[in-house]
Design an enzyme around this catalytic site. Structure first.
Site, mmCIF file in Angstrom:
data_model
loop_
_atom_site.group_PDB
_atom_site.id
_atom_site.type_symbol
_atom_site.label_atom_id
_atom_site.label_comp_id
_atom_site.label_asym_id
_atom_site.label_seq_id
_atom_site.Cartn_x
_atom_site.Cartn_y
_atom_site.Cartn_z
ATOM 1 N N ASN A 120 -9.503 -25.834 21.926
ATOM 2 C CA ASN A 120 -9.587 -24.690 22.843
ATOM 3 C C ASN A 120 -9.381 -23.374 22.109
ATOM 4 O OD1 ASN A 120 -9.689 -26.781 24.685
ATOM 5 N ND2 ASN A 120 -7.576 -26.531 25.343
ATOM 6 N N ASP A 121 -8.254 -23.270 21.419
ATOM 7 C CA ASP A 121 -7.979 -22.019 20.707
ATOM 8 C C ASP A 121 -8.845 -21.872 19.461
ATOM 9 O OD1 ASP A 121 -6.155 -20.397 22.106
ATOM 10 O OD2 ASP A 121 -4.507 -21.743 21.629
ATOM 11 N N ARG A 150 3.109 -31.070 26.234
ATOM 12 C CA ARG A 150 3.267 -29.614 26.273
ATOM 13 C C ARG A 150 4.674 -29.280 26.773
ATOM 14 N NH1 ARG A 150 -1.987 -30.427 28.935
ATOM 15 N NH2 ARG A 150 -3.683 -29.752 27.565
ATOM 16 N N ARG A 192 4.787 -31.093 21.233
ATOM 17 C CA ARG A 192 4.524 -29.778 20.653
ATOM 18 C C ARG A 192 5.706 -28.861 20.951
ATOM 19 N NH1 ARG A 192 -0.812 -26.840 22.659
ATOM 20 N NH2 ARG A 192 0.428 -26.543 24.559
ATOM 21 N N GLU A 244 -5.670 -24.673 14.892
ATOM 22 C CA GLU A 244 -6.288 -23.872 15.943
ATOM 23 C C GLU A 244 -6.566 -22.442 15.489
ATOM 24 O OE1 GLU A 244 -3.637 -23.966 19.312
ATOM 25 O OE2 GLU A 244 -1.873 -23.911 18.033
ATOM 26 N N HIS A 293 -5.625 -21.433 30.966
ATOM 27 C CA HIS A 293 -4.549 -22.387 31.200
ATOM 28 C C HIS A 293 -4.622 -22.981 32.601
ATOM 29 C CE1 HIS A 293 -1.298 -23.960 28.866
ATOM 30 N NE2 HIS A 293 -0.520 -23.993 29.930
ATOM 31 N N CYS A 307 -6.802 -32.892 20.082
ATOM 32 C CA CYS A 307 -5.992 -32.808 21.309
ATOM 33 C C CYS A 307 -6.505 -31.734 22.259
ATOM 34 C CB CYS A 307 -4.522 -32.569 20.986
ATOM 35 S SG CYS A 307 -4.170 -30.963 20.250
ATOM 36 N N ARG A 341 -10.779 -16.693 26.095
ATOM 37 C CA ARG A 341 -11.185 -17.748 27.021
ATOM 38 C C ARG A 341 -10.712 -17.508 28.450
ATOM 39 N NH1 ARG A 341 -6.924 -22.016 26.850
ATOM 40 N NH2 ARG A 341 -5.437 -21.539 25.213
#
Length: 752
Positions: free
Chosen positions: A626-627, A468, A504, A603, A361, A674, A637
C-alpha cells in the site's frame, strides 16, 4: 471582488432547489460584472447536449427548453475546448448558432467559461453585452474563478435534487459514483457519524414537525448557554473583564430578540432546526463581512463561532435520539476505527466514506471486516445521507440512493450469488495452501481490529503475517499500559499458538491518528509516522516491546516488524532498544527469554536499495504494497482527486516488486507480502509468478485466494510474468491477467 465571489458561491450552496440556485446565480453575476446578460447551461450526457437552465437577459420562456448539442454553437465550443471563449462580435464567428427562441440578437460581446468538476464539464457560464468589445482580463478572470469554485457546489446541488426524488429506474436513480474500497454489495439504511460538523456539511431540508424542531433548537441553545457560563467561570481571573464580556454578547445573540427570533421564524416557515440555524447564521455573518469597519467585520467571526457551538449541540441532541437501524450503512466524512466501534458488528453491513480512496485506512478496515465500502463519495453533503435507504456496491464503487423495489430485488439476487461464491471458496478452506502442481504457499492473515473474529479461522491459516498494534492504541483515550498490552498480545499469540505471529510496532501518523496524541502536519505521509515517531519517543517503544516479550514467554511464536524504515540507522537504533527491553524483562523476571525474529517493512523506496545491508541486520522483511505504491507513484492514497493514479498493478510498482523478489532470493533473505495486493486475485497471481510464496491478507479473502491458487500451475504463472512486466499501464496488466483467468475458465467464478 473576493467577497463578491464568496457571497455568490455561498448563496448557491445555501439554496436547496437547483433551479432557484441557478436563477440566483445568473442574477448575482450580472450585477457583479455590470453586464447585460448572464446565462448558465448544464450538460446532459445522456442526451449529449447543453440545456439552458437559467438566464437573466435572454428569453425566460427558453429556460429548460433550448438545448445546444455538445458539438454545436459557441456553447458547445466552450465545452469542447474546456477553456474560456471571449469574442467582441459573436455573431460573426463561424461557430455561432442562431437560436431564435433565446432572443439574443441584440448582444454582440460574448464570454463563455466551462464549469468543470473532476475533469468532467458540468456546464457553461456565459455573459453577454450589446456593445462590441472584448471582455477585460479582470472580467474573464472573475468568471473563470467563479466557475472553478462553483463546480463542486453545482455537483452537490444536482445530487441533492437526485437524492430528494425517488427514482423510477436504474438509469434515473440517485446514483453516486465513488471508488470501490472493499468488495461486496449491501442494502441498508444510512447512519451518519461525525466527530464534529460545520455549516458547509449541512444540506438544507424542510420539516413537517416544527414543534419537534423548535424543541431541539431550544435544547441546543440551553446547552450552549451553559457552556458559555462554564467557560466564563473558568477564564475569570485569567483574562481582562472586558474580554469576558464576549460571553455576555453570545448570550444576548441567542436570545429571542436577536438570532433566536429569526431562527424560530425560519422553523415556523418549515425549515428543520439545522437548516434554520444555517440560514440565519450565514445571513448575519455575511452582513458583518461586508462592513467597512474592521471591528464590525470581526463580529462575523463571532456569529459563526456561536452558530458552530449551537450546531454541534444540536447534532449531539439528534444523535442521542437516533435509534440505530437494523442494517446500518455507516456514513462519515472519514471513517475511523472508533466510529466502527460505535456500531454493533452484527448490524453493520457497509461503509461509505466521503473522503479517502481505495487504500485509505478506512478501506483497509472495511476489507478486514469483510464488508463492502465505497470511498471518495463527496458529491453529497454529509447530513443529507441520514435515514436514506442505500445500496452500496463495493465492486463498482457505486451508491444508489432511495432505490425502487425492482432495483433492490436485482441487488438481492446479486448478493445471494456472492454468498454462493463465498460458500464455494469455504468448502476448500481446510485444504493445503498449494498450487495445482503442488508448490506450497504460506497464507497468513492481517488482523488487529477485532481479535475474537480474527482468530475464528486460525486453524486454517499459517499464522498472522501482520498484527496492527495501532488499533488498540487508537481505540483508547490514552496510551495503553504495559500490562494492558501484555494481556492483549498474549491473547493474539495464544490464539495462533504454534504458528508465527508478526506484530508490527506502533504505526501511527499519516491517516492513523491517536485522539490523545495530536500530530498536525502539512504532509503527514512524509512526516512523523511509524518508526520515526516511536524512536523519538523510546518510552512508548520500550513499553510496547516489553509487553510483546512478556506475552511471548510461554508461546515463543512472536516476530517483531518495524514499520516505515527508510534508513539503516533506524534499524540499528530499533534493534538496540529491543535488546535493552529484552535485558530489562529478563532481569525483572529472572528468566531467559525466547528471542523473537526481527523484520523490516519494505514500504519506503529508499530501503529497497539497501537490501543486502538489511539482510545482514534482520531476519526477514515484509513488503507493504500500500505505502510502497503510494511513495513510488507520489500519490496520496487518501486523496480521491488523484485516486485514479493510485494502482498497485502499475508497471513501475510490479517491476519494483519483481526486483525485490529476485534480490531477496539471491540473498536467501525471507520476504513476504502483507499489503492489500496479496489479498487480491490479480495481485496474488502476479506475485506468485515473481516467486513470492508468503502472503498475508484479510481473513475474508483467505478462502478465495486459497481456492484460486489451488487451480493454477506455477509454470503457467511464470510464463505469464514476462507479458505482465512488458505492459505499459495498469489497464494492460489487468487485461493480461483476465485473459489468463478466462483461458483457465476461472474468471466467471471470481468476483473481485
Amino acid at each position: 471582488m473576493l467577497s463578491q465571489l464568496r457571497r455568490i458561491v455561498q448563496d448557491v450552496a445555501q439554496e436547496p432547489a437547483l433551479d432557484n440556485a441557478l436563477a440566483g446565480l445568473v442574477s448575482s453575476i450580472k450585477v457583479a460584472l455590470a453586464t447585460e446578460c448572464c446565462s448558465v447551461y448544464l450538460a446532459d450526457y445522456q442526451q449529449q447536449h447543453f440545456m439552458l437552465m437559467a438566464t437573466d437577459g435572454l428569453n425566460q420562456d427558453a429556460v429548460g427548453k433550448v438545448a445546444i448539442g455538445f458539438s454545436e454553437g459557441l456553447i458547445g465550443w466552450v465545452g469542447q475546448r474546456e477553456e474560456p471563449i471571449n469574442l467582441a462580435q459573436a455573431q460573426l464567428h463561424p461557430r455561432f448558432r442562431v437560436t431564435p427562441e433565446v432572443s439574443e440578437d441584440r448582444f454582440s460581446a460574448f464570454l463563455g467559461c466551462p464549469i468543470i468538476h473532476h475533469r468532467k464539464v458540468l456546464g457553461v457560464l456565459t455573459i453577454q453585452q450589446s456593445a462590441e468589445r472584448v471582455f477585460s482580463e479582470d472580467e474573464e478572470s472573475f468568471l473563470v474563478t467563479l466557475g472553478a469554485q462553483l463546480a463542486s457546489v453545482l455537483a452537490n446541488a444536482e445530487m441533492r435534487d437526485a437524492a430528494s426524488q425517488r427514482p423510477s429506474s436504474m438509469a434515473q436513480s440517485g446514483q453516486l459514483a465513488g471508488l470501490p474500497g472493499a468488495p461486496g454489495m449491501a442494502i441498508g439504511e444510512a447512519y451518519v457519524l461525525q466527530p464534529s460538523s460545520d455549516f458547509d456539511a449541512i444540506s438544507l431540508k424542510k420539516s413537517d414537525e416544527p414543534e419537534k424542531e423548535l424543541a431541539l433548537f431550544y435544547r441546543a441553545v440551553k446547552i450552549t448557554k451553559a457552556e458559555f457560563n462554564r467557560l466564563a467561570e473558568r477564564m475569570a481571573g485569567h483574562i481582562p473583564a472586558d474580554a469576558l464580556a464576549i460571553f455576555d454578547v453570545y448570550h444576548q445573540l441567542l436570545d429571542a430578540a436577536s438570532l433566536g427570533n429569526e431562527i424560530e421564524q425560519q422553523i415556523a416557515e418549515g425549515w428543520c432546526a439545522k437548516s434554520a440555524l444555517k440560514r440565519v447564521v450565514e445571513k448575519f455573518a455575511r452582513q458583518f463581512d461586508d462592513m467597512d469597519d474592521p471591528y464590525l467585520r470581526e463580529r462575523g467571526t463571532d456569529i459563526r463561532d456561536l452558530g458552530q457551538r449551537v450546531l454541534n449541540n444540536l447534532l449531539d441532541s439528534e444523535q442521542r435520539k437516533v435509534k440505530l437501524p437494523q442494517r446500518v450503512v455507516l456514513v462519515a466524512d472519514n471513517v475511523t476505527a472508533t466510529m466502527l466501534a460505535e456500531v454493533p458488528r452484527e448490524q453493520l453491513v457497509a461503509i461509505v466514506s466521503l473522503r479517502g480512496s481505495v487504500n485509505s485506512h478506512a478501506a483497509i478496515m472495511a476489507r478486514a471486516l469483510g464488508i463492502p465500502a465505497v470511498m471518495g463519495v463527496n458529491e453529497l453533503p454529509l447530513l443529507h445521507w441520514q435515514n436514506q435507504q442505500v445500496i452500496v456496491d463495493g465492486y463498482e464503487g457505486h451508491i444508489l440512493l432511495s432505490p425502487v423495489e425492482a432495483i433492490c430485488i436485482e441487488y438481492r439476487r446479486l448478493i445471494n450469488e456472492d454468498a454462493e461464491l463465498s460458500a464455494r471458496y469455504q468448502q476448500e478452506v481446510a485444504l493445503p495452501s498449494q498450487s495445482a502442481c503442488g508448490r506450497p504457499f504460506k497464507l497468513m492473515v492481517n488482523c488487529g481490529l477485532a481479535i475474537e473474529l480474527e482468530t475464528s479461522n486460525a486453524e486454517y491459516t499459517d499464522g498472522v503475517g501482520l498484527y496492527r498494534t495501532e488499533f488498540p492504541f487508537i481505540m483508547r483515550n490514552r496510551f495503553p499500559t504495559e500490562q494492558e498490552q501484555v494481556e492483549l498480545y498474549h491473547k493474539v499469540l495464544s490464539g495462533y499458538a504454534g504458528k508465527t505471529v508478526v506484530m508490527r510496532t506502533l504505526d501511527v501518523g499519516g491517516d492513523k491518528a491517536l485522539p490523545y496524541f495530536s500530530i498536525v502536519e502539512e504532509n503527514p505521509f512524509l512526516g512523523w509516522r511509524g518508526i520515526r515517531l516511536t524512536l523519538d519517543h523510546p518510552e512508548i517503544f520500550l513499553v510496547q516491546i516489553r509487553a510483546m516479550l512478556k506475552a511471548n514467554i510461554e508461546l515463543d511464536n512472536l516476530h517483531i516488524l518495524l514499520p516505515m524504515i527508510s534508513d539503516l540507522a533506524e534499524v540499528d537504533e530499533a534493534i538496540r532498544l529491543i535488546r535493552q527491553a529484552s535485558f530489562e524483562v529478563s532481569d525483572e523476571l529472572n528468566i531467559a527469554l525466547p528471542k523473537p525474529k526481527i523484520g523490516v517493512m519494505i514500504e519506503v523506496p529508499s530501503i529497497m536499495y539497501q537490501l543486502p545491508e538489511l539482510a545482514a541486520r534482520v531476519d526477514f522483511c515484509s513488503v507493504g504494497t500500500n505505502d510502497l505504491t503510494q511513495y513510488l507513484l507520489a500519490v496520496d492514497r487518501n486523496n480521491a482527486r488523484v485516486a485514479n493514479l493510485y494502482d498497485a498493478l502499475h508497471p513501475s510498482v510490479l517491476r519494483a516488486l519483481n526486483q525485490l523478489a529476485t534480490q531477496a532470493r539471491q540473498l536467501q533473505f525471507p520476504i513476504s507480502i502483507c499489503g492489500e495486493l496479496g489479498g487480491e486475485p490479480a495481485g496474488v497471481l502476479v506475485l506468485a509468478a515473481m516467486g513470492y510464496s508468503r502472503f498475508s491478507m484479510n481473513n475474508s479473502n483467505l478462502a478465495k485466494i486459497k481456492w484460486l491458487l489451488r487451480r493454477v500451475n506455477v509454470a503457467e504463472l511464470e510464463a505469464l510474468l514476462p507479458e505482465v512486466l512488458a505492459c505499459q499501464s495498469p489497464k494492460q496488466v489487468k487485461q493480461q491477467v483476465q485473459r489468463f483467468l478466462e483461458h483457465k475458465q476461472l474468471l466467471s467464478q471470481l468476483r473481485a
